[in-house]
Each structure stands twice: as structure tokens, then as C-alpha cells.
Design a protein around this motif. Structure first.
Motif, PDB file in Angstrom:
ATOM      1  N   ALA A 142      -4.518 -21.289 -40.849  1.00 54.63           N
ATOM      2  CA  ALA A 142      -4.191 -20.885 -42.387  1.00 54.63           C
ATOM      3  C   ALA A 142      -3.065 -19.697 -42.355  1.00 54.63           C
ATOM      4  O   ALA A 142      -2.549 -19.747 -43.639  1.00 54.63           O
ATOM      5  CB  ALA A 142      -5.421 -20.349 -43.021  1.00 54.63           C
ATOM      6  N   GLY A 143      -2.806 -19.425 -41.246  1.00 54.53           N
ATOM      7  CA  GLY A 143      -1.854 -18.335 -41.053  1.00 54.53           C
ATOM      8  C   GLY A 143      -0.537 -18.847 -41.680  1.00 54.53           C
ATOM      9  O   GLY A 143       0.594 -18.081 -42.007  1.00 54.53           O
ATOM     10  N   ALA A 144      -0.323 -20.257 -41.389  1.00 59.08           N
ATOM     11  CA  ALA A 144       1.091 -20.980 -41.818  1.00 59.08           C
ATOM     12  C   ALA A 144       1.380 -20.776 -43.389  1.00 59.08           C
ATOM     13  O   ALA A 144       2.526 -20.890 -43.840  1.00 59.08           O
ATOM     14  CB  ALA A 144       0.894 -22.471 -41.435  1.00 59.08           C
ATOM     15  N   ARG A 145       0.415 -20.512 -44.073  1.00 60.38           N
ATOM     16  CA  ARG A 145       0.469 -20.174 -45.521  1.00 60.38           C
ATOM     17  C   ARG A 145       0.793 -18.555 -45.817  1.00 60.38           C
ATOM     18  O   ARG A 145       1.235 -18.291 -46.966  1.00 60.38           O
ATOM     19  CB  ARG A 145      -0.586 -20.743 -46.219  1.00 60.38           C
ATOM     20  CG  ARG A 145      -0.804 -22.091 -46.167  1.00 60.38           C
ATOM     21  CD  ARG A 145      -2.016 -22.422 -47.247  1.00 60.38           C
ATOM     22  NE  ARG A 145      -1.619 -22.544 -48.510  1.00 60.38           N
ATOM     23  CZ  ARG A 145      -2.561 -22.756 -49.583  1.00 60.38           C
ATOM     24  NH1 ARG A 145      -3.720 -23.307 -49.353  1.00 60.38           N
ATOM     25  NH2 ARG A 145      -2.144 -22.984 -50.826  1.00 60.38           N
ATOM     26  N   LEU A 146       0.711 -17.900 -45.018  1.00 57.22           N
ATOM     27  CA  LEU A 146       1.080 -16.458 -45.358  1.00 57.22           C
ATOM     28  C   LEU A 146       2.568 -16.121 -45.169  1.00 57.22           C
ATOM     29  O   LEU A 146       3.252 -16.753 -44.396  1.00 57.22           O
ATOM     30  CB  LEU A 146       0.397 -15.610 -43.858  1.00 57.22           C
ATOM     31  CG  LEU A 146      -1.059 -15.430 -44.050  1.00 57.22           C
ATOM     32  CD1 LEU A 146      -1.746 -14.758 -42.828  1.00 57.22           C
ATOM     33  CD2 LEU A 146      -1.469 -14.928 -45.379  1.00 57.22           C
ATOM     34  N   GLY A 147       2.915 -15.463 -46.163  1.00 58.68           N
ATOM     35  CA  GLY A 147       4.620 -15.217 -46.215  1.00 58.68           C
ATOM     36  C   GLY A 147       4.849 -14.129 -45.212  1.00 58.68           C
ATOM     37  O   GLY A 147       4.059 -13.492 -44.853  1.00 58.68           O
ATOM     38  N   PRO A 148       6.446 -14.195 -45.148  1.00 58.63           N
ATOM     39  CA  PRO A 148       6.959 -13.024 -44.238  1.00 58.63           C
ATOM     40  C   PRO A 148       6.656 -11.826 -44.499  1.00 58.63           C
ATOM     41  O   PRO A 148       6.693 -10.801 -43.755  1.00 58.63           O
ATOM     42  CB  PRO A 148       8.371 -13.523 -44.338  1.00 58.63           C
ATOM     43  CG  PRO A 148       8.530 -14.235 -45.634  1.00 58.63           C
ATOM     44  CD  PRO A 148       7.253 -14.945 -45.933  1.00 58.63           C
ATOM     45  N   GLN A 149       6.149 -11.503 -45.940  1.00 54.97           N
ATOM     46  CA  GLN A 149       6.038 -10.054 -46.266  1.00 54.97           C
ATOM     47  C   GLN A 149       4.630  -9.615 -45.897  1.00 54.97           C
ATOM     48  O   GLN A 149       4.360  -8.243 -46.088  1.00 54.97           O
ATOM     49  CB  GLN A 149       6.008 -10.040 -47.737  1.00 54.97           C
ATOM     50  CG  GLN A 149       5.067 -10.620 -48.594  1.00 54.97           C
ATOM     51  CD  GLN A 149       4.803 -12.139 -48.727  1.00 54.97           C
ATOM     52  OE1 GLN A 149       5.563 -12.870 -48.075  1.00 54.97           O
ATOM     53  NE2 GLN A 149       4.178 -12.442 -49.811  1.00 54.97           N
ATOM     54  N   VAL A 150       3.628 -10.375 -45.320  1.00 56.30           N
ATOM     55  CA  VAL A 150       2.510 -10.085 -45.037  1.00 56.30           C
ATOM     56  C   VAL A 150       2.286  -9.527 -43.398  1.00 56.30           C
ATOM     57  O   VAL A 150       2.808 -10.122 -42.430  1.00 56.30           O
ATOM     58  CB  VAL A 150       1.405 -11.267 -45.011  1.00 56.30           C
ATOM     59  CG1 VAL A 150       0.059 -10.956 -44.380  1.00 56.30           C
ATOM     60  CG2 VAL A 150       1.408 -11.891 -46.276  1.00 56.30           C
ATOM     61  N   ASN A 151       1.894  -8.344 -43.349  1.00 54.79           N
ATOM     62  CA  ASN A 151       1.654  -7.749 -41.884  1.00 54.79           C
ATOM     63  C   ASN A 151       0.158  -8.096 -41.267  1.00 54.79           C
ATOM     64  O   ASN A 151      -0.711  -7.677 -41.889  1.00 54.79           O
ATOM     65  CB  ASN A 151       1.761  -6.222 -42.107  1.00 54.79           C
ATOM     66  CG  ASN A 151       1.587  -5.435 -40.688  1.00 54.79           C
ATOM     67  OD1 ASN A 151       1.303  -6.150 -39.652  1.00 54.79           O
ATOM     68  ND2 ASN A 151       1.687  -4.252 -40.827  1.00 54.79           N
ATOM     69  N   TRP A 152       0.292  -9.159 -40.440  1.00 51.72           N
ATOM     70  CA  TRP A 152      -0.871  -9.527 -40.180  1.00 51.72           C
ATOM     71  C   TRP A 152      -0.999 -10.078 -38.509  1.00 51.72           C
ATOM     72  O   TRP A 152       0.259 -10.409 -38.091  1.00 51.72           O
ATOM     73  CB  TRP A 152      -1.473 -10.716 -40.955  1.00 51.72           C
ATOM     74  CG  TRP A 152      -1.063 -12.183 -40.510  1.00 51.72           C
ATOM     75  CD1 TRP A 152       0.463 -12.685 -40.612  1.00 51.72           C
ATOM     76  CD2 TRP A 152      -1.699 -13.229 -39.760  1.00 51.72           C
ATOM     77  NE1 TRP A 152       0.526 -13.984 -40.307  1.00 51.72           N
ATOM     78  CE2 TRP A 152      -0.760 -14.375 -39.597  1.00 51.72           C
ATOM     79  CE3 TRP A 152      -2.913 -13.468 -39.265  1.00 51.72           C
ATOM     80  CZ2 TRP A 152      -0.910 -15.700 -39.148  1.00 51.72           C
ATOM     81  CZ3 TRP A 152      -3.347 -14.752 -38.448  1.00 51.72           C
ATOM     82  CH2 TRP A 152      -2.325 -15.553 -38.545  1.00 51.72           C
ATOM     83  N   GLN A 153      -2.031 -10.303 -38.003  1.00 49.05           N
ATOM     84  CA  GLN A 153      -1.962 -10.272 -36.527  1.00 49.05           C
ATOM     85  C   GLN A 153      -3.537 -10.989 -36.165  1.00 49.05           C
ATOM     86  O   GLN A 153      -4.510 -10.572 -36.722  1.00 49.05           O
ATOM     87  CB  GLN A 153      -2.236  -8.908 -35.610  1.00 49.05           C
ATOM     88  CG  GLN A 153      -2.738  -9.121 -34.316  1.00 49.05           C
ATOM     89  CD  GLN A 153      -3.180  -7.842 -33.649  1.00 49.05           C
ATOM     90  OE1 GLN A 153      -3.263  -6.641 -34.445  1.00 49.05           O
ATOM     91  NE2 GLN A 153      -3.621  -7.865 -32.593  1.00 49.05           N
ATOM     92  N   PRO A 154      -3.310 -12.259 -35.693  1.00 52.38           N
ATOM     93  CA  PRO A 154      -4.361 -13.050 -35.155  1.00 52.38           C
ATOM     94  C   PRO A 154      -4.607 -12.587 -33.887  1.00 52.38           C
ATOM     95  O   PRO A 154      -4.019 -12.250 -32.959  1.00 52.38           O
ATOM     96  CB  PRO A 154      -4.001 -14.468 -35.193  1.00 52.38           C
ATOM     97  CG  PRO A 154      -2.488 -14.511 -34.711  1.00 52.38           C
ATOM     98  CD  PRO A 154      -1.771 -13.101 -35.401  1.00 52.38           C
ATOM     99  N   LEU A 155      -6.123 -12.210 -33.866  1.00 52.19           N
ATOM    100  CA  LEU A 155      -6.772 -11.676 -32.594  1.00 52.19           C
ATOM    101  C   LEU A 155      -7.813 -12.520 -31.857  1.00 52.19           C
ATOM    102  O   LEU A 155      -8.838 -12.837 -32.406  1.00 52.19           O
ATOM    103  CB  LEU A 155      -7.517 -10.560 -33.070  1.00 52.19           C
ATOM    104  CG  LEU A 155      -8.160  -9.616 -31.813  1.00 52.19           C
ATOM    105  CD1 LEU A 155      -7.065  -9.268 -30.659  1.00 52.19           C
ATOM    106  CD2 LEU A 155      -8.789  -8.335 -32.223  1.00 52.19           C
ATOM    107  N   ALA A 156      -7.295 -13.324 -30.837  1.00 53.32           N
ATOM    108  CA  ALA A 156      -8.074 -14.270 -30.217  1.00 53.32           C
ATOM    109  C   ALA A 156      -9.139 -13.666 -29.313  1.00 53.32           C
ATOM    110  O   ALA A 156      -9.010 -12.631 -28.945  1.00 53.32           O
ATOM    111  CB  ALA A 156      -7.319 -15.266 -29.413  1.00 53.32           C
TER     112      ALA A 156
END
Length: 363
Positions: free
Chosen positions: A47-61
Motif C-alpha cells: 500500500a505504500g505505493a499509493r503514498l505521495g512524495p510529500q509523506v514522510n514514512w518508513q516501512p520497518l521490517a
């Protein structure tokens, strides 16, 4: 700029579904106001593919152990102690371990409940009731629910105090460009287009929809578009083939932007065994698309009175009858569409949802 609040979001999966779609809506709207750390029990972050470039996010495996509800408590607690987010948000039963990991409290927490899988479609499992009551009730964790039905379950079955439970309805907004594209699209009045947007999982019961569609297709030209991916794809494809409608059923798969296909539908169909406040149905209503749906969760309260004939009990026979009946009364669809669009815009707008969730994020 001020340092953004850090939110750790714990999902069972970050494949696109209702909770993930709502998170994407909110994260895109809030932009850099928050920093999001996303964990998923299956380490899937599609679902991270739908997040825009303005979003500050980090997937944590994470290395997740399969086992009982407390199997990962120690490891997850270490993650919380290392990350020290301003707020932990755990989503649904699949992430309830994070509530266990956060007891005694390491960081403030909000638990979010959107609904249930097929194992709890008709009744609550006693063990899960007790676990929710113990992990959420006694520590006083705020619980956000996505439907009035869930609000009743949380207070009457899980026995959580009403003051601890907050109903925040899902909200939608349709890009005006899509509305214009739908308005200008050529219409083929000879072929009825029925469609749905749903994960291909047992509780969505797309098989029920395909069976009902086959009955429609036997009487008139029609096509069915199923937007969404999931583990039941091969079984559903085989069912469509066995019913002789494979050529008329399009499995569009997972799409980062499902509204691009939703606007093609003449009729939206929801055939689930369990729902609460389905985002895809709200999006269809906001687009002015008439709806046929099973009477589950809050669906009957969402559908306007003028369109209640499109509701059915969650059985194959009742749903097929409702679909056939709606098609026979196609002259009423403009009324259904207008009333549904008004309802979606008035009560289920993205702006209202954002305001409530910002308050939850800032606890």
C-alpha cells in the motif's frame, strides 16, 4: 518547520484494504505534518505505493514469530522502546500483540477496529473478546471504531467504557477530474457494467457476486469488473469459467488508483459477508453510482431510504434477487444515485474524517 510527531502504525498487513486505504488518504492529506513508521505482521508494504512524495514514512521490517497472541510481545516492546514514537496505533485483531507489547505503557496508544475476518463474521470468538477486554479495557486504551455496529460491540460485548470508544466514520473525496471523465465517457446502453472493488478474500464473498452476475448475464448482455487482488483469484476465475461467464468477467487485479475503473461502473455491487463502513461503496456513492449491497455492518444506515431496495441479506439467493430487482427497476437509478451522492458528501466527507483523525493523532 517544527519537528513532526512520530506515529508508529502496526498493521497485520500493509496490503491495500480498508484500514490501509484510509491511512493512505490521511497520510497524503497531512503530508509532512507527521512522520509515520509502518510495521506489518507479514512484512508486506504494497500500500505504500499509493503514498505521495510529500509523506514522510518508513516501512520497518520485523522478524515476526508465528504463534500465540503474546509470541512477539518482548520483541515488539523492544521496538517501541527503541523508536519511542509519540503515539502507537494498532489496527484490528491482527495487530493486537502491539497492545500487549505496550503494557505496561511505553508510549501512548490508540487502538483502531475496522471489522472482522470470516472467523468472526457472524459471532465474536470468546477468547478474542477476553483478550480485547484485558488489553484495551483495563489500561484504558482509546479505541477508534469505523462503524456504529463496532461501537455497540466494543461497549456491549467487549465491555469497554463508552468514554473510551470513539466512532470516526470513513470519509471519501473524488477528484473532480474523475467526475468529468465519467460524465464525458461514451455510454454503451446495450451492455450493463456491474463492478466491485474488494480484496479477493473469503469474507468479501465475490463468489456470491459472480453467481448473481451469471444469472443476469443469462438474460441480457452484461459485464462484471472486479477490482482487487487476493488469494481467491484462481478459485474465482474457475467459478466464472464453470458458470460460462469467464469472457464477461474482468479481474482487474490490484490497482493503486481503483477509482480510475470505478467510474466505469453502471452499478456497484457489494456482496460481503461482513463489512462495517466500506470505503469503496462510499466512493461509488460519491461518484453517483447506484449500489446493490448485502445488509451488513452499517450499510443499511448508509444507503438512502429511496435506494433501500438495493439491499439484501447476506445469502446467495437474496443477493441475486436484489441484483435482478435493481436491474429491472433501472429507471429508479437516477434517484438512487442523486440521494447516495448527497449522503456521501454530507456525512462521509474526507474533510470531516481528517478533522477527527487529526485529533486522534495528536493525543
Amino acid at each position: 518547520m517544527p519537528t513532526p510527531r512520530v506515529l508508529l502504525h502496526a498493521f497485520s498487513t500493509f496490503k491495500l484494504g480498508g484500514p490501509q486505504a484510509r491511512f493512505v488518504q490521511l497520510a497524503n492529506a497531512f503530508g509532512p505534518q507527521y512522520r509515520h513508521i509502518v510495521v506489518a505482521m507479514d512484512n508486506c508494504f504494497d500500500a505504500g505505493a499509493r503514498l505521495g512524495p510529500q509523506v514522510n514514512w518508513q516501512p520497518l521490517a520485523l522478524a515476526v514469530k508465528k504463534g500465540g497472541t503474546l509470541a512477539n510481545r518482548g520483541a515488539f516492546r523492544q521496538v517501541l522502546q527503541a523508536q519511542l514514537p509519540h503515539l502507537l496505533l494498532s489496527y484490528n485483531w491482527g495487530a493486537i500483540e502491539w497492545a500487549a507489547a505496550n503494557w505496561p505503557q511505553v508510549v501512548p496508544q490508540v487502538h483502531v477496529e475496522d471489522g472482522f475476518g470470516p472467523e468472526e463474521a457472524t459471532q465474536q470468538l470468546p477468547r478474542r473478546v477476553w483478550m480485547r477486554r484485558a488489553l484495551l479495557g483495563w489500561p484504558g486504551v482509546p479505541v477508534v471504531v469505523a462503524s456504529r455496529q463496532l461501537e455497540r460491540i466494543a461497549t456491549q460485548v467487549w465491555k469497554l467504557p463508552a468514554s473510551q470508544v470513539q466512532f470516526i466514520p470513513n470519509g471519501v473525496a473524488i477528484d473532480p477530474a474523475y467526475m468529468e471523465k465519467r460524465r464525458l465517457a461514451p455510454t454503451n446502453k446495450g451492455i450493463l457494467t456491474i463492478g466491485t472493488v474488494a480484496g479477493l478474500r473469503p469474507e468479501k464473498n465475490i463468489a456470491r457476486l459472480i453467481k448473481a452476475f451469471a444469472a443476469v448475464r443469462a438474460t441480457q448482455p452484461a459485464r462484471l469488473i472486479v477490482v482487487g487482488g487476493g488469494p481467491e483469484l484462481a478459485v474465482l476465475q474457475q467459478l466464472a469459467s464453470s458458470l460460462g461467464v469467464a469472457a464477461d468477467v474482468e479481474f482487474a487485479g490490484y490497482l493503486p488508483d481503483p477509482i480510475s475503473r470505478l467510474i466505469e461502473f453502471d452499478l456497484f455491487a457489494l456482496s460481503s459477508d461482513t463489512e462495517q463502513l466500506p470505503i469503496a461503496m462510499l466512493e461509488a456513492m460519491a461518484c453517483g453510482i447506484p449500489v446493490v449491497a448485502t445488509r451488513v455492518g452499517d450499510v443499511a444506515q448508509i444507503i438512502p431510504e429511496v435506494a433501500q431496495a438495493g439491499l439484501a441479506e447476506p445469502t446467495d439467493g437474496a443477493f441475486a434477487s436484489a441484483l435482478q430487482g435493481a436491474i429491472q427497476h433501472r429507471a429508479l437509478w437516477p434517484q438512487w444515485s442523486h440521494a447516495g451522492q448527497q449522503r456521501a458528501n454530507e456525512f462521509y466527507s474526507l474533510v470531516v474524517m481528517q478533522r477527527h483523525w487529526q485529533q486522534a493523532f495528536d493525543i
